[in-house]
Design a protein around this motif. Structure first.
Motif, mmCIF file in Angstrom:
data_model
loop_
_atom_site.group_PDB
_atom_site.id
_atom_site.type_symbol
_atom_site.label_atom_id
_atom_site.label_comp_id
_atom_site.label_asym_id
_atom_site.label_seq_id
_atom_site.Cartn_x
_atom_site.Cartn_y
_atom_site.Cartn_z
ATOM 1 N N LYS A 174 0.836 -1.196 0.000
ATOM 2 C CA LYS A 174 0.000 0.000 0.000
ATOM 3 C C LYS A 174 0.874 1.252 0.000
ATOM 4 C CE LYS A 174 -3.649 2.265 2.739
ATOM 5 N NZ LYS A 174 -4.486 2.544 1.545
ATOM 6 N N ARG A 175 0.380 2.278 -0.665
ATOM 7 C CA ARG A 175 1.063 3.562 -0.728
ATOM 8 C C ARG A 175 1.446 4.041 0.687
ATOM 9 N NH1 ARG A 175 -2.455 5.854 -3.491
ATOM 10 N NH2 ARG A 175 -1.347 5.944 -5.486
ATOM 11 N N GLY A 176 2.688 4.488 0.838
ATOM 12 C CA GLY A 176 3.127 5.070 2.091
ATOM 13 C C GLY A 176 3.516 4.091 3.171
ATOM 14 N N THR A 177 3.525 2.790 2.878
ATOM 15 C CA THR A 177 3.845 1.810 3.922
ATOM 16 C C THR A 177 5.291 1.319 3.876
ATOM 17 O OG1 THR A 177 3.062 -0.029 2.530
ATOM 18 C CG2 THR A 177 1.463 0.999 4.049
ATOM 19 N N LEU A 178 6.015 1.574 2.800
ATOM 20 C CA LEU A 178 7.422 1.175 2.756
ATOM 21 C C LEU A 178 8.254 2.172 3.554
ATOM 22 C CD1 LEU A 178 8.184 0.093 -0.945
ATOM 23 C CD2 LEU A 178 7.825 -1.363 1.054
ATOM 24 N N PRO A 179 9.116 1.715 4.461
ATOM 25 C CA PRO A 179 10.015 2.647 5.148
ATOM 26 C C PRO A 179 10.865 3.399 4.127
ATOM 27 C CG PRO A 179 10.065 0.483 6.192
ATOM 28 C CD PRO A 179 9.302 0.325 4.915
ATOM 29 N N ALA A 180 10.922 4.704 4.249
ATOM 30 C CA ALA A 180 11.603 5.520 3.235
ATOM 31 C C ALA A 180 13.052 5.091 3.028
ATOM 32 C CB ALA A 180 11.533 6.993 3.636
ATOM 33 N N LYS A 181 13.734 4.720 4.119
ATOM 34 C CA LYS A 181 15.138 4.344 3.993
ATOM 35 C C LYS A 181 15.325 2.994 3.311
ATOM 36 C CE LYS A 181 17.339 7.017 7.666
ATOM 37 N NZ LYS A 181 18.169 6.952 8.894
ATOM 38 N N SER A 182 14.269 2.220 3.149
ATOM 39 C CA SER A 182 14.398 0.922 2.480
ATOM 40 C C SER A 182 14.233 1.037 0.973
ATOM 41 C CB SER A 182 13.362 -0.056 3.030
ATOM 42 O OG SER A 182 12.059 0.251 2.552
ATOM 43 N N VAL A 183 13.801 2.181 0.475
ATOM 44 C CA VAL A 183 13.542 2.346 -0.964
ATOM 45 C C VAL A 183 14.865 2.503 -1.708
ATOM 46 C CG1 VAL A 183 12.518 3.828 -2.723
ATOM 47 C CG2 VAL A 183 11.247 3.319 -0.613
ATOM 48 N N LYS A 184 15.116 1.612 -2.652
ATOM 49 C CA LYS A 184 16.334 1.677 -3.467
ATOM 50 C C LYS A 184 16.091 2.325 -4.818
ATOM 51 C CE LYS A 184 19.825 0.561 -2.881
ATOM 52 N NZ LYS A 184 20.954 1.358 -2.339
ATOM 53 N N ILE A 185 14.884 2.189 -5.362
ATOM 54 C CA ILE A 185 14.540 2.849 -6.629
ATOM 55 C C ILE A 185 13.313 3.719 -6.352
ATOM 56 C CG2 ILE A 185 14.080 2.559 -9.084
ATOM 57 C CD1 ILE A 185 14.967 -0.350 -8.838
ATOM 58 N N PRO A 186 13.463 5.033 -6.309
ATOM 59 C CA PRO A 186 12.309 5.902 -6.030
ATOM 60 C C PRO A 186 11.244 5.797 -7.112
ATOM 61 C CG PRO A 186 14.386 7.087 -5.735
ATOM 62 C CD PRO A 186 14.715 5.791 -6.400
ATOM 63 N N GLY A 187 9.999 5.936 -6.721
ATOM 64 C CA GLY A 187 8.888 5.808 -7.651
ATOM 65 C C GLY A 187 8.926 6.799 -8.799
ATOM 66 N N MET A 188 9.562 7.956 -8.613
ATOM 67 C CA MET A 188 9.638 8.948 -9.690
ATOM 68 C C MET A 188 10.419 8.425 -10.889
ATOM 69 S SD MET A 188 12.445 11.629 -8.167
ATOM 70 C CE MET A 188 14.158 11.138 -7.923
ATOM 71 N N LEU A 189 11.203 7.333 -10.688
ATOM 72 C CA LEU A 189 11.997 6.764 -11.770
ATOM 73 C C LEU A 189 11.345 5.545 -12.399
ATOM 74 C CD1 LEU A 189 15.504 6.852 -10.012
ATOM 75 C CD2 LEU A 189 14.585 8.526 -11.633
ATOM 76 N N VAL A 190 10.223 5.078 -11.856
ATOM 77 C CA VAL A 190 9.626 3.800 -12.274
ATOM 78 C C VAL A 190 8.360 4.051 -13.088
ATOM 79 C CG1 VAL A 190 8.620 1.630 -11.466
ATOM 80 C CG2 VAL A 190 10.591 2.622 -10.269
ATOM 81 N N ASP A 191 8.319 3.489 -14.289
ATOM 82 C CA ASP A 191 7.140 3.626 -15.143
ATOM 83 C C ASP A 191 6.145 2.494 -14.948
ATOM 84 O OD1 ASP A 191 7.851 6.022 -16.892
ATOM 85 O OD2 ASP A 191 9.606 4.732 -17.200
ATOM 86 N N ALA A 192 6.655 1.282 -14.703
ATOM 87 C CA ALA A 192 5.764 0.125 -14.592
ATOM 88 C C ALA A 192 6.420 -0.944 -13.744
ATOM 89 C CB ALA A 192 5.432 -0.435 -15.977
ATOM 90 N N VAL A 193 5.586 -1.763 -13.108
ATOM 91 C CA VAL A 193 6.091 -2.916 -12.373
ATOM 92 C C VAL A 193 5.382 -4.165 -12.861
ATOM 93 C CG1 VAL A 193 6.693 -1.576 -10.318
ATOM 94 C CG2 VAL A 193 4.461 -2.698 -10.461
ATOM 95 N N VAL A 194 6.094 -5.280 -12.766
ATOM 96 C CA VAL A 194 5.568 -6.599 -13.099
ATOM 97 C C VAL A 194 5.744 -7.467 -11.867
ATOM 98 C CG1 VAL A 194 5.920 -8.674 -14.495
ATOM 99 C CG2 VAL A 194 6.032 -6.400 -15.563
ATOM 100 N N VAL A 195 4.670 -8.080 -11.403
ATOM 101 C CA VAL A 195 4.726 -8.882 -10.182
ATOM 102 C C VAL A 195 5.024 -10.342 -10.533
ATOM 103 C CG1 VAL A 195 3.499 -9.642 -8.125
ATOM 104 C CG2 VAL A 195 3.113 -7.330 -9.027
ATOM 105 N N GLN A 196 6.079 -10.866 -9.920
ATOM 106 C CA GLN A 196 6.474 -12.266 -10.087
ATOM 107 C C GLN A 196 6.676 -12.835 -8.684
ATOM 108 O OE1 GLN A 196 6.583 -13.776 -12.994
ATOM 109 N NE2 GLN A 196 7.337 -15.765 -12.309
ATOM 110 N N ALA A 197 5.639 -13.415 -8.128
ATOM 111 C CA ALA A 197 5.627 -13.766 -6.710
ATOM 112 C C ALA A 197 6.659 -14.817 -6.334
ATOM 113 C CB ALA A 197 4.234 -14.255 -6.313
ATOM 114 N N ASP A 198 7.056 -15.653 -7.267
ATOM 115 C CA ASP A 198 7.946 -16.766 -6.929
ATOM 116 C C ASP A 198 9.397 -16.512 -7.330
ATOM 117 O OD1 ASP A 198 7.534 -16.869 -9.627
ATOM 118 O OD2 ASP A 198 7.196 -19.047 -9.717
#
Length: 534
Positions: free
Chosen positions: A219-243
């Motif tokens: 959910k938006r705002g739940t990741l600790p800020a210091k744990s973010v390695k790629i800020p969202g401003m740089l990301v256009d899309a994500v693909v979920v691969q659970a395994d």
């Protein structure tokens, strides 16, 4: 930020695009689902075509995964990477001259990514001078002929440098662990950080598309800020691969992800064979407080020997992927580490290496000539590349090469304190001429670098432009077992010693006791302060 399927993400590539792929070696943070989807699209539709693939580290399981998925006629025009050893089908296409293949120093490509992110003209570095990467030799080109030159020789302030050209990246395939609804990406279940941030920045600067494969959504705002390695401003899309696994070999290991440390007894133990003998003799070069790099192949055994001997706390082992401390992993997990104390982005690790931060480096050697030059990049009709080898070997204060004396089905046995050759290897390693120069002995001599060559039966040092035999294993005949299998005659030390008998015994060698008396080194100013204290 959009959520896509892997197939939707692959559909966004166009003919002629430059694709940058994150990750390292045997599946560490490799966006496998995205690469697989690209292969699937090409096989079904015959597009996209003539891509340029850029990945600083080799990608693959030495089988069909990773960059091997791109080994289809027409899919690639060019691959630019540190090594192709992890993707044999792609290496074969290069050998067949079906594609351009540029194998450039891993550190140079990693740092170049950061230069691209900043909009600078390229990377200027001394790394690669007097090797096959030097444009006076091959310029790093291994495959089909090309009119382009990715590396050029320049002069600044009366000194020679290599200039590495930048790339204009159209699409980046990256990987993390968790993405929130804004595209902020963390990497808590990854074994390495690699170049993910620099790659995202470089791609966005060029107006390209950044797609990140992740394990889960938050959910938006739940990741600790210091744990973010790629800020969202740089990301256009994500693909979920659970395994997605930690590596191709290991689905999940909390010691690799840094979530826990394991007892020393939990480390694998090496069997007493030629590889353990070499790793033990390499470990005998360790000194308290030394900052070391441990390369791939037989050298990865140093960490396991250090754990068995309980000396990890005396030293700092590192690898080029950015891990500091602990013990680097071996086999198909190589590139990861257990019980590490810190992890940094790969470009910063190479900054430290290139600046002379390594006290002792341990790397493999495949071909060695009479001047102490080494080839690991191309031999016996195999295309390997160099990975971080050039950055490490050219900048370490002390360089120790390790490997078996001969290659190809070598068999040895330890009998008491003696070594016996049961079956000699089919191929010589000490040769009259190298196929390629990955490490220049004469250039090392110019820089007053200390260089050793360690095998299971003999130890050499480079001195005055030649190799000198300084140790021989007990039970080994000098003429029959050493000199007859060299294409040149080394200098024989007047003080030729037997290798330590402990190397050939099954029990631990007692390195902890050897090192305990050395004392941790201090900076001269701190030492002076201690001396002044009453």
């Amino acid at each position: 930020m959009q959520i896509l399927t892997a197939d939707q993400a692959a559909s966004l590539l166009k003919d002629g695009d430059t694709l940058m792929i994150g990750g390292s070696g045997s599946g560490h943070a490799v966006p496998e689902a995205l690469i697989e989807a690209l292969e699937r699209r090409f096989l079904a539709q015959g597009e996209p075509r003539q891509l340029t693939s850029v990945h600083p580290v080799g990608l693959g399981d030495r089988g069909e995964r990773g960059a091997s998925r791109l080994a289809h006629a027409g899919l690639l025009k060019r691959v630019v990477c540190g090594t192709l050893v992890d993707s044999p089908p792609l290496a074969q296409m290069a050998l067949n001259k079906e594609i351009e293949a540029w194998t450039l120093p891993q550190g140079a490509l990693s740092q170049l990514t950061r230069e691209m992110a900043a909009g600078r003209p390229g990377l200027i570095s001394h790394v690669g001078l007097h090797t096959f990467v030097d444009p006076r030799n091959d310029g790093g080109l291994q495959g089909a002929p090309s009119d382009d030159r990715l590396v050029s020789l320049i002069e600044l302030e009366g000194r020679e440098w290599l200039f590495y050209k930048p790339f204009e990246v159209d699409v980046a395939f990256l990987r993390g662990t968790t993405s929130d609804e804004d595209g902020n990406v963390s990497m808590e279940h990854e074994a390495v950080f690699g170049d993910m941030l620099s790659m995202a920045q470089a791609t966005k600067r060029n107006g390209g598309l950044v797609i990140v494969q992740v394990k889960r959504l938050a959910k938006r705002g739940t990741l600790p800020a210091k744990s973010v390695k790629i800020p969202g401003m740089l990301v256009d899309a994500v693909v979920v691969q659970a395994d997605q696994p930690v590596t191709y070999q290991t689905a999940y290991d909390p010691a690799f992800t840094g979530e826990m440390r394991i007892p020393l007894g939990g480390f694998p133990r090496l069997p007493l064979d030629e590889r353990k003998i070499i790793a033990r003799r390499l470990a005998m070069e360790l000194r308290v407080g030394a900052v070391c790099n441990v390369g791939s192949g037989v050298c990865t055994g140093i960490g396991l020997v250090a754990a068995e001997e309980d000396v990890l706390h005396h030293i700092v082992l590192t690898n080029e992927q950015g891990l500091i401390g602990g013990a680097p992993a071996a086999g198909l997990d190589a590139g990861a580490a257990r019980n590490y104390s810190a992890i940094v982005d790969m470009p910063y690790q190479f900054d430290f290496y290139d600046g002379g931060g390594i006290d002792i480096a341990f790397l493999s050697a495949v071909e060695i000539d009479a001047q102490g030059s080494v080839n690991i990049s191309r031999f016996a009709n195999k295309l390997i590349g160099v990975g971080g080898f050039v950055n490490i070997s050219q900048n370490a204060r002390k360089m120790v090469f390790g490997g078996t004396f001969t290659a190809g089905s070598l068999q040895v046995a330890c009998e008491g304190d003696r070594l016996q050759i049961l079956k000699e290897g089919a191929h010589r390693k000490f040769v009259s001429k190298l196929q390629q120069v990955s490490y220049s002995g004469p250039y090392a001599r110019e820089r007053n670098q200390t260089t050793l060559f360690v095998t299971e039966r003999a130890v050499f040092r480079a001195i005055d432009g030649a190799l000198e035999l300084i140790e021989i294993a007990p039970g080994i005949d000098l003429e029959r077992d050493v000199l007859e299998h060299m294409a040149f005659r080394p200098v024989i030390s007047s003080d030729l010693k037997l290798m330590d008998a402990r190397l050939f015994r099954p029990e631990p060698m007692g390195l902890d006791a050897d090192m305990a008396s050395q004392g941790w080194p201090r900076h001269p100013r701190l030492a002076a302060l201690v001396e002044r204290q009453p």
